[in-house]
Write a protein that holds these residues in place. Structure first.
Motif, mmCIF file in Angstrom:
data_model
loop_
_atom_site.group_PDB
_atom_site.id
_atom_site.type_symbol
_atom_site.label_atom_id
_atom_site.label_comp_id
_atom_site.label_asym_id
_atom_site.label_seq_id
_atom_site.Cartn_x
_atom_site.Cartn_y
_atom_site.Cartn_z
ATOM 1 N N LYS A 165 11.659 -15.307 4.381
ATOM 2 C CA LYS A 165 11.277 -15.182 2.966
ATOM 3 C C LYS A 165 11.931 -16.266 2.112
ATOM 4 O O LYS A 165 11.342 -16.743 1.156
ATOM 5 C CB LYS A 165 11.585 -13.786 2.431
ATOM 6 N N GLU A 182 7.743 -7.666 7.372
ATOM 7 C CA GLU A 182 8.144 -7.259 6.028
ATOM 8 C C GLU A 182 6.890 -7.039 5.185
ATOM 9 O O GLU A 182 5.773 -7.365 5.588
ATOM 10 C CB GLU A 182 9.031 -8.331 5.409
ATOM 11 N N PHE A 201 5.460 -8.456 2.725
ATOM 12 C CA PHE A 201 4.632 -9.565 2.256
ATOM 13 C C PHE A 201 3.797 -10.223 3.354
ATOM 14 O O PHE A 201 2.989 -11.115 3.089
ATOM 15 C CB PHE A 201 5.502 -10.626 1.570
ATOM 16 N N GLU A 202 3.958 -9.779 4.589
ATOM 17 C CA GLU A 202 3.305 -10.415 5.733
ATOM 18 C C GLU A 202 1.780 -10.538 5.638
ATOM 19 O O GLU A 202 1.234 -11.534 6.091
ATOM 20 C CB GLU A 202 3.663 -9.676 7.023
ATOM 21 N N GLY A 250 5.418 -18.487 -1.693
ATOM 22 C CA GLY A 250 6.742 -17.887 -1.812
ATOM 23 C C GLY A 250 7.167 -17.689 -3.255
ATOM 24 O O GLY A 250 7.712 -16.637 -3.613
ATOM 25 N N PHE A 305 7.570 -13.758 -4.564
ATOM 26 C CA PHE A 305 8.923 -13.316 -4.909
ATOM 27 C C PHE A 305 9.243 -13.528 -6.389
ATOM 28 O O PHE A 305 10.400 -13.573 -6.779
ATOM 29 C CB PHE A 305 9.931 -13.992 -3.988
#
Length: 158
Positions: A68, A86, A88-89, A133, A137
């Motif tokens: 991540k 996780e 977000f995969e 990313g 996030f």
């Protein structure tokens, strides 16, 4: 890559890991004599680490917690296939956001050679990874994820 040498062989056997050495040990072993690879056990501050053009993401006992962070680094990620995931995969795609490396790491050197010889493609993968990313996030998306999780368990608990 940098990280610890912790891990339990018994945990990896659940994921059909067939080697004597753990994945991180195998990666260090495979790349130890290469002058173009900086793969060791230990700690490096993230700002120094993120300056590399390529980052290797290798599983520990479960998933690679480095992944991540690597997504936001601006580096092209070489990622070992995972056995644990996780949240977000579903948004991350191989060859679009990272270069896939076999679970056994048998093609690690081949994939390293590929990213080195395909500079434009590797740079585009890195750019797409960084964009994704930064989005995934961001405070907004993390808040949405948290809200959805709370709602799910609130409804499930009734």
């Amino acid at each position: 890559w940098r990280g610890s040498n912790k891990g339990k062989k018994s945990e990896m056997q659940r994921f059909d890991w067939i080697f004597r050495e753990m994945p991180r040990q195998r990666a260090v072993h495979l790349l130890r004599n290469r002058k173009d690879a900086d793969v060791k056990f230990g700690f490096v501050p993230w700002l120094h680490f993120a300056k590399h053009k390529f980052i290797l993401s290798v599983s520990g006992n479960t998933y690679s917690s480095l992944f991540k962070h690597a997504l936001r680094s601006g580096a092209c990620i070489l990622r070992q296939q995972e056995r644990m995931y996780e949240w977000f995969e579903p948004f991350v795609k191989e060859w679009e956001h990272y270069v896939p490396v076999m679970w056994e790491l048998d093609d690690l050197i081949e994939k390293l050679e590929w990213v080195k010889s395909h500079n434009a493609e590797a740079k585009n993968i890195a750019i797409r990874a960084r964009n994704l990313g930064e989005y995934l996030f961001s405070p907004f998306i993390l808040s949405c994820y948290t809200y959805c999780g709370i709602e799910y368990f609130r409804k499930w608990g009734k």
